[in-house]
Design an enzyme around this catalytic site. Structure first.
Site, PDB file in Angstrom:
ATOM      1  CD1 TRP A   1      80.023 -97.957  21.757  1.00  0.00           C
ATOM      2  CD2 TRP A   1      81.472 -98.826  21.009  1.00  0.00           C
ATOM      3  NE1 TRP A   1      80.470 -97.286  22.174  1.00  0.00           N
ATOM      4  CE2 TRP A   1      81.523 -98.083  21.921  1.00  0.00           C
ATOM      5  CE3 TRP A   1      82.883 -99.411  20.306  1.00  0.00           C
ATOM      6  CZ2 TRP A   1      83.697 -98.072  22.289  1.00  0.00           C
ATOM      7  CZ3 TRP A   1      84.012 -99.335  20.992  1.00  0.00           C
ATOM      8  CH2 TRP A   1      84.218 -98.799  21.565  1.00  0.00           C
TER       9      TRP A   1
ATOM     10  CG  ASP B   1      76.530-103.521  21.641  1.00  0.00           C
ATOM     11  OD1 ASP B   1      76.737-103.463  22.511  1.00  0.00           O
ATOM     12  OD2 ASP B   1      77.500-102.764  20.957  1.00  0.00           O
TER      13      ASP B   1
ATOM     14  CE  LYS C   1      80.899 -99.112  27.894  1.00  0.00           C
ATOM     15  NZ  LYS C   1      80.979 -99.313  26.576  1.00  0.00           N
TER      16      LYS C   1
HETATM   17  C1  LIG Z   1      81.905 -99.499  25.338  1.00  0.00           C
HETATM   18  C2  LIG Z   1      80.750-100.158  24.424  1.00  0.00           C
HETATM   19  C3  LIG Z   1      81.564-101.322  23.178  1.00  0.00           C
HETATM   20  C4  LIG Z   1      83.133-101.738  23.297  1.00  0.00           C
HETATM   21  O1  LIG Z   1      82.933-102.561  24.163  1.00  0.00           O
HETATM   22  P1  LIG Z   1      84.319-103.181  24.887  1.00  0.00           P
HETATM   23  O2  LIG Z   1      83.904-104.017  25.890  1.00  0.00           O
HETATM   24  O3  LIG Z   1      85.472-102.228  25.062  1.00  0.00           O
HETATM   25  O4  LIG Z   1      84.908-104.645  23.600  1.00  0.00           O
HETATM   26  C5  LIG Z   1      80.584-101.450  22.649  1.00  0.00           C
HETATM   27  N1  LIG Z   1      79.037-101.083  22.029  1.00  0.00           N
HETATM   28  C6  LIG Z   1      78.863-100.629  22.845  1.00  0.00           C
HETATM   29  C7  LIG Z   1      77.564 -99.860  23.433  1.00  0.00           C
HETATM   30  C8  LIG Z   1      79.244 -99.937  24.322  1.00  0.00           C
HETATM   31  O5  LIG Z   1      79.284 -98.940  24.967  1.00  0.00           O
END
Ligand SMILES: *Cc1c(COP(=O)(O)O)cnc(C)c1O
Length: 356
Positions: free
Chosen positions: A102, A168, A192
């Site tokens: 990511w 993020d 999540k």
């Molecule tokens: C799941 C995840 C993403 C992707 O998220 P989307 O909502 O599918 O775009 C990005 N960064 C992290 C750390 C993730 O766990």
């Protein structure tokens, strides 16, 4: 219903009562005689929901007044781009840490907007650790990924930064206390630790916006969403409603201190067994182990079919590893009860008894 222990990496487990309350609101919302799926997002009844969700985030994180909370769409994937567009100056540059899939995705998107340097990178060791990150230099902003969902590593500190810090936090937001005020922007997909897919949370220091000299498409412009109280256009109504309920649940369980206690007990139970059991090994080095997404494998892959049969028999779901790491990943988000971790640990012990 059969008891399933849900270790899914995302979308993932939510508190049982939150799912029940969401189901009720789909039947009838707030005494309106209508489903939450069929009401105007401009109704008073729904405006209350957005206001409570935004306020709860402020309370849980104890945010200073300069922060705004938004629930937008597009997932963290659009967040990669929104982060860069709102903080990268025209002709500017940013600094990123690459600690996994990511983080690499965020870097790729930022490169569409401007220059990106990556002085911290764990790729050479298949992202099994977190580098010592200290962002220095003349950059518009710095970016890191607090928990690496796929590799099972996590920062156990807030990186130092001489410039606005962007994170993020999709896979560990609200899992333990965090220094939100060290950040210019935090973004996180809901699916999540917060709610169903659909909403994406943004926590932004509004005093740092509007300094890039860029003209932004309206949806990408965090200031435009702030000006409309997170309701510039139709928001993901149901997802925000469930997020609001999960935030209530977090508050009832003692806020971030409560979550930390809960998650600390789970990770300790799991990793103690992983270290003790001679049939398994972890992917992440000890100091970087994720509390949310432990990754591990069998020392002898030939035993996989037998181990897989055992955990499936125990009602465990969702621990097959991601293809870039292999092995197993037992995601233990906030809502996962420790009883489920105990079931997994018991299976690992029983497997050792049979095979060891
Ligand atoms: C799941 C995840 C993403 C992707 O998220 P989307 O909502 O599918 O775009 C990005 N960064 C992290 C750390 C993730 O766990």
């Amino acid at each position: 219903m059969k008891k399933v222990h849900n270790f899914s990496a995302g979308p993932s487990i939510l508190p049982t009562e939150v799912i029940q309350q969401t189901a009720n609101a789909i039947q009838e919302f707030d005494g309106m005689g209508l489903s939450i799926l069929e009401i105007s997002h401009r109704s008073k009844n729904f405006e209350k929901v957005v206001a409570e969700a935004r306020q709860s985030v402020k309370e849980i994180l104890n945010l200073p007044d300069r922060y705004e909370v938004l629930f937008l769409q597009g997932g963290a994937t659009l967040g990669f781009h929104i982060a860069a567009m709102n903080f990268m100056k025209e002709g500017g540059k940013a600094v990123y840490a690459n600690t996994g899939v990511w983080a690499s995705g965020a870097i790729k998107e930022a490169k569409l907007i401007g220059q990106v340097d990556v002085p911290f990178d764990s790729a050479a060791s298949n992202h099994n650790h977190i580098p010592e990150v200290d962002f220095k230099g003349n950059y518009d902003f710095a970016h890191y990924t607090s928990n690496n969902t796929i590799y099972g590593t996590q920062y156990h500190y807030t990186p130092k930064s001489e410039m606005p810090l962007v994170c993020d936090m999709s896979s560990d937001i609200f899992s333990r206390p965090l220094d939100a005020s060290a950040h210019a922007l935090i973004y996180a997909g809901a699916q999540k630790n917060l709610g169903p897919a659909g909403a994406t949370l943004y926590i932004v220091d509004k005093e740092l916006l509007g300094q890039t000299g860029r003209k932004l498409p309206v949806y990408m412009d965090l200031q435009a969403h702030i000006d409309k109280d997170s309701m510039y256009n139709t928001p993901p109504v149901l997802s925000i409603y469930t997020c609001m309920l999960t935030l209530r649940w977090i508050k009832e369980l003692g806020g971030l201190e409560g979550m930390e206690k809960r998650n600390s007990a789970k990770q300790s139970l799991f990793y103690t067994e992983l270290d003790r059991n001679g049939l398994f090994q972890g992917h992440a080095v000890e100091s970087a182990r994720s509390w949310m997404n432990p990754t591990f494998r069998l020392n002898d892959d030939q035993l996989a079919a037998e181990f897989d049969a055992m955990w499936k028999e125990a009602g465990i779901s969702g621990i097959a590893g991601h293809r870039s790491v292999g092995g197993y990943r037992a995601s233990m988000y906030n809502a996962l009860p420790i009883e489920s971790v105990q079931v997994l640990v018991d299976v690992m012990k029983e497997f050792e008894r049979v095979k060891g």
